[in-house]
Design a protein around this motif. Structure first.
Motif, PDB file in Angstrom:
ATOM      1  N   GLU A  87      14.623  67.443  60.454  1.00 49.50           N
ATOM      2  CA  GLU A  87      15.677  67.657  61.341  1.00 49.50           C
ATOM      3  C   GLU A  87      16.164  66.184  61.527  1.00 49.50           C
ATOM      4  N   GLN A 125      22.316  69.971  57.097  1.00 48.45           N
ATOM      5  CA  GLN A 125      21.638  70.387  58.380  1.00 48.45           C
ATOM      6  C   GLN A 125      21.699  69.248  59.301  1.00 48.45           C
ATOM      7  N   ILE A 142      26.892  70.460  63.399  1.00 47.53           N
ATOM      8  CA  ILE A 142      26.648  70.279  61.884  1.00 47.53           C
ATOM      9  C   ILE A 142      27.953  70.846  61.012  1.00 47.53           C
TER      10      ILE A 142
END
Lengths: 672, 302
Positions: A87, A125, A142
């Motif tokens: 992430e 992402q 995103i």
């Protein structure tokens, strides 16, 4: 892989140094005529070959070592580095301050291109947010195309550089996010934007930070109007102009009033501030000052000045002692620009205090609880209070009444003790000459107070404010305290002949008007981006704000308090509202902060000292064109290469030492 | 060794070579050497008494033994066996590798060899041996037939003195050639550094042995060639071929010494196997050592 500092790659040519040394030292070996090489040749087969191999190995090590050092210095970048983390949270802090529109928007175009490249290089992402220094925020998303579109459509504003707030905001947005955290700051590196920058208040997280310089190397030829204001009492205006360049520049300045136009020529030497005076035939409510000097920084070339209209300086005077009130009233009114409303303190209940700049309380009686609370609220919200303590109040009442309940805080600058009457009249011995209140007279203030005598005053205890004036017997006469957004001035005496002859001296009205001006006066020229408070709106349901373009914005006043708005373009802004006294207009001129005209850049080193804890890297304006693969964690890659180089250095040391040792051993064996 | 310390000082090659005149050097060395010997060698070796016989008419009266006549009143002739008629050939290697000296102020192997040759010829002249000279490098440069006269000695010395170092060596082949030329059984004195193919050299020497020549090899070596005392990187250049090799001297020293020692040992061993006298001559060694060696050999031979 790309490089942030590709110039350093030239250093790889330094690889030739060990090669040259190698060749040079080879050639240097002296010739020696020997009877026969027959026997040397027999040994050579083994020894010389190994020797050469070792030499070449060390040569290689050194060459690679140098190459790696320079590669590390060139700050290698890799797109993939970002995607290692599952992430990633990326925030683009975009500087859309006025200076970004300089040089025909070159800096802004750079900024847009850089942010687009960053967005294009991100993993799908990756969560991206954008913070404009003007205050606009695009929250985490995103959908990168949307963000890119919004950035494409955005324009630089007219406000000053508030990187501090924007980066602080970015830190807060990244707080408690897990994964890879990254902040890109794209700015023109204007030094003023980093002034007083402090990361002390930032959230304690450690995102990687990359500062991208979109400003370019070229400095615009630049003049900035710093100020324009009237000289009181004279029909004359003074303007200040800053020349940021090194050379002297003569500028044509056009001053446009409501129905006149004047042109002036001003010469300012390099790196200096110049002044010019204008005496218009007619007076005017508003002025537009413009530099006709043509340069690319258009928005910074003009300055608006608006005389106050509508919002008069009103002072509320409360007191029951008629003589004292008279002295004060006449002193304050002598300025001619201040209106004084005289009310009894028990009438305060029905008054909206917010529309007064200052409340003057002269020898007041004991004040009711609810009125006291109202006054405290008024001060904390930004009001000011001047308090003359007199005979109608006892020290116990004073000390009890002005304690803010629940907070255990005392409102006044100090508590007072029982009135002290002097055997010998006291003289003023000390004045805080540097205080803005006395700034006009400075050290001379004392001279003006030479003949002033004091017979009595309240001694103070538990002081929480600053003393501004003292008697020769040590008793303080005037104390100041800031509380909330407001200020309080406490005089420990009453303007009455039993106390002093101060009110009969010519300096008294001067000081009073200075004090009221000081407390009530705020600049009626503000910077774009600063908040404007519209006072006196208690009874208005809504306030209409008209911007310089003539567009009207309605602000609902549901809380029945003073409303505020933030001008976002330069020019004259007008707030209109209706209260008991009819329709009121408050005008203010908003200007581009003059600091925006300064194009001197902050150095990387200075920024590094700000972000001591964060990994920080820089992309200079020269590299903007090459910023296709946007840097992500150059620091990491740099460390990899540095570590490699270190490893090589160590192995080189070990190898050469081993060789020396072996040689010595051979030599020793031979001796034996 | 039989020489005194005094004489060894006088015979120090470094001092001697300063004289410049080879015949003088040779004389100094040899006379100095001889005077140091306890037993005089003037008598004995060249002409040796064999027997007495009765005088017959026609005999040269100078050979009558007057002492015997005085004692016995009979005429006897002293009959001598003429000593050897020894022919010696000095084979002097003049290849360029001989022109080397390990130290700047030291004499080269070549000068040393020349002195040695001079001394030997002087010594042999004194003993009435005939001495010849063959100077060679890759081929034969000079060939002087042996003779025992004094004038021949001077001619010889002059020749030796005028020799200059030549080209590269080809000792093996040259020895074969020389062996083919020398018919009569002789003493072959080889003065060389022997820097050639070992087997070829030995085969050349074997050729001499096959022809029943006596051989003495003076192996001239500079100390630096044995010890390899050099430091650091040097470009070694072959004096004969001009070939150039960069060398880290220290690194190869140990191995070089091994190889060189083997080289020396090989000649020592191979010579003794073939009954060839082998004398190693390091250029710093005084000449009398070799003369002594030579004389010992000489007396053993004939």
């Amino acid at each position: 892989m790309g490089f942030l500092q590709p110039l350093f790659l030239w250093g790889i040519a330094g690889v030739s140094i060990p090669v040259l040394i190698h060749l040079f030292s080879r050639r240097k070996s002296p010739p020696y005529y020997f009877s026969t090489l027959r026997f040397i040749k027999l040994t050579r087969k083994k020894t010389i070959r190994r020797q050469k191999l070792e030499e070449i190995l060390i040569l290689l090590l050194r060459a690679i070592l140098i190459a790696f050092l320079f590669i590390a210095a060139a700050q290698p970048v890799s797109k993939r580095a970002l995607f290692r983390e599952k992430e990633s949270w990326v925030i683009l802090v975009l500087d859309d301050s006025a200076s970004m529109s300089s040089l025909s928007g070159y800096a802004w175009k750079n900024l847009q291109r850089a942010s687009e490249q960053i967005l294009a290089s991100l993993n799908k992402q990756t969560h991206v947010a954008v913070i404009f220094t003007g205050g606009k925020i695009i929250p985490f998303s995103i959908i990168h195309q949307d963000i890119a579109k919004k950035i494409r459509e955005s324009q630089p504003g007219f406000h000053g550089n508030t990187l501090q707030n924007a980066i602080e905001q970015a830190f807060s947005m990244l707080d408690k996010k897990s994964g890879y955290l990254k902040i890109f700051v794209i700015t023109d590196m204007q030094k003023s934007g980093w002034k007083n920058f402090s990361s002390a208040t930032f959230k304690k997280i450690n995102p990687d930070i990359t500062i991208i310089d979109a400003g370019g190397e070229e400095k615009p030829v630049n003049l900035t109007l710093k100020d324009f204001y009237p000289l009181s009492g004279k029909a004359m205006y003074v303007g200040e102009i800053i020349n940021w360049n090194d050379r002297e520049i003569t500028a044509e300045i056009k001053i446009t009033g409501d129905d006149f136009e004047v042109t002036k020529s001003v010469t300012v030497s390099g790196k200096k501030t110049g002044e010019f005076e204008v005496k218009p035939d007619k007076d005017s409510q508003s002025f537009k000052v413009e530099i006709l000097y043509s340069d690319d920084l258009k928005p910074d070339n003009y300055f608006y000045y608006q005389k106050e209209r509508g919002a008069e300086k009103k002072v509320l005077l409360a007191g029951s002692d008629d003589t004292s009130v008279f002295y004060i009233k006449s002193s304050v009114q002598s300025t001619g620009t201040i209106t004084v409303d005289i009310r009894k303190t028990n009438e305060f209940q029905d008054i909206f205090l917010g529309k007064y700049r200052t409340i003057l309380m002269v020898n007041p009686q004991k004040i009711e609880q609810n009125i006291r609370e109202k006054i405290i609220e008024y001060i904390v919200d930004g009001g000011t209070l001047i308090y003359f303590a007199g005979d109608r109040i006892t020290s116990e009442d004073f000390n009890r009444d002005w304690t803010i309940e629940g907070k255990n805080e005392f409102l006044m600058p100090a508590k007072i003790a029982e009135k002290s009457e002097f055997l010998r009249p006291g003289k003023v011995a000390w004045v805080a000459a540097a205080h803005p209140l006395f700034a006009e007279f400075g050290e001379k203030t004392i001279d003006y107070l030479k003949t002033t005598r004091f017979n009595a005053c309240f001694p103070i205890r538990e002081i929480t404010g600053d003393i501004l004036m003292k008697l020769d017997n040590g008793y303080p006469l005037l104390l100041e305290k800031k509380i909330g957004k407001g200020r309080i001035f406490l005089f420990t005496f009453n303007v009455h002949r039993q106390w002093t002859n101060f009110q009969n001296k010519p300096f008294f009205p001067v000081m009073m008007s200075m004090l009221v001006e000081y407390l009530s006066g705020y600049t009626n020229s503000i910077s774009v981006g600063d908040s404007v408070i519209v006072k006196g709106t208690e009874n208005a349901d809504s306030v209409s704000v008209i911007n310089p373009m003539g567009e009207k914005i309605i602000i609902k006043n549901t809380e029945k308090k003073a409303v505020s708005y933030i001008p976002d373009i330069p020019g004259i802004w007008t707030a209109i509202f209706s209260d008991k006294e009819g329709e009121q207009r408050q005008c203010i001129s908003a200007n581009i902060p003059w600091q925006e005209g300064d194009f001197s850049k902050i150095s990387y080193g200075e920024i590094r000292t700000i972000f001591k804890k964060n990994r920080i890297s820089f992309v200079s304006s020269g590299q903007m064109e090459k910023l296709i693969l946007t840097e992500v964690s150059s620091g990491k890659l740099m460390m990899v290469f540095l570590n490699f180089a270190l490893g090589l250095l160590l192995s080189e040391l070990i190898l050469s030492n081993v060789l020396v040792f072996l040689k010595q051993r051979i030599a020793r064996d031979v001796k034996h | 060794m039989g020489t005194t310390e005094k004489s060894s000082k006088i015979l120090d090659p470094k001092i001697l070579t300063r004289f410049g005149n080879l015949s003088l050097i040779a004389k100094t060395i040899v006379e100095g050497f001889i005077s140091g010997l306890h037993r005089s060698i003037h008598k004995g070796s060249s002409i040796e008494f064999a027997e007495h016989r009765q005088y017959v008419v026609g005999d040269d009266p100078k050979y009558l033994d007057w002492k015997v006549y005085g004692r016995t009143d009979r005429l006897y002739i002293r009959e001598f066996r003429e000593e050897t008629n020894l022919k010696a050939y000095i084979l002097l290697d003049t290849s360029n590798s001989m022109n080397y000296s390990g130290q700047k102020d030291a004499i080269t192997k070549f000068i040393y060899a020349k002195c040695l040759a001079g001394c030997l010829s002087y010594l042999m002249m004194k003993q009435n041996d005939s001495t010849g000279l063959v100077a060679f490098d890759s081929g034969i440069k000079n060939f002087i037939k042996p003779s025992s006269t004094r004038s021949h000695f001077h001619f010889l010395i002059e020749n030796i003195e005028n020799l200059e170092p030549g080209k590269d060596t080809n000792i093996g082949e040259t020895l074969h050639k020389i062996a083919g030329i020398i018919k009569r059984r002789s003493l072959i004195i080889l003065i060389s550094d022997l820097f050639d193919d070992k087997e070829a050299v030995m085969s050349g020497l074997a050729h001499f042995r096959y022809k029943h020549h006596e051989i003495i090899v003076f192996h001239i070596i500079d100390r630096a060639e044995i010890e390899f005392p050099f430091e650091g990187f040097k470009d070694f250049i072959d004096m004969e071929t001009d070939e150039r090799i960069p060398v880290d001297s220290q690194a190869i020293r140990k191995e070089y010494r091994n190889i060189f020692t083997q080289f020396l040992y090989f000649y020592q061993k191979a010579c003794s196997e073939r009954s060839i006298d082998y004398v190693r001559a390091i250029t710093q060694t005084p000449f009398d050592y070799f003369l002594y060696n030579f004389l010992q050999l000489r007396s053993r031979l004939f």
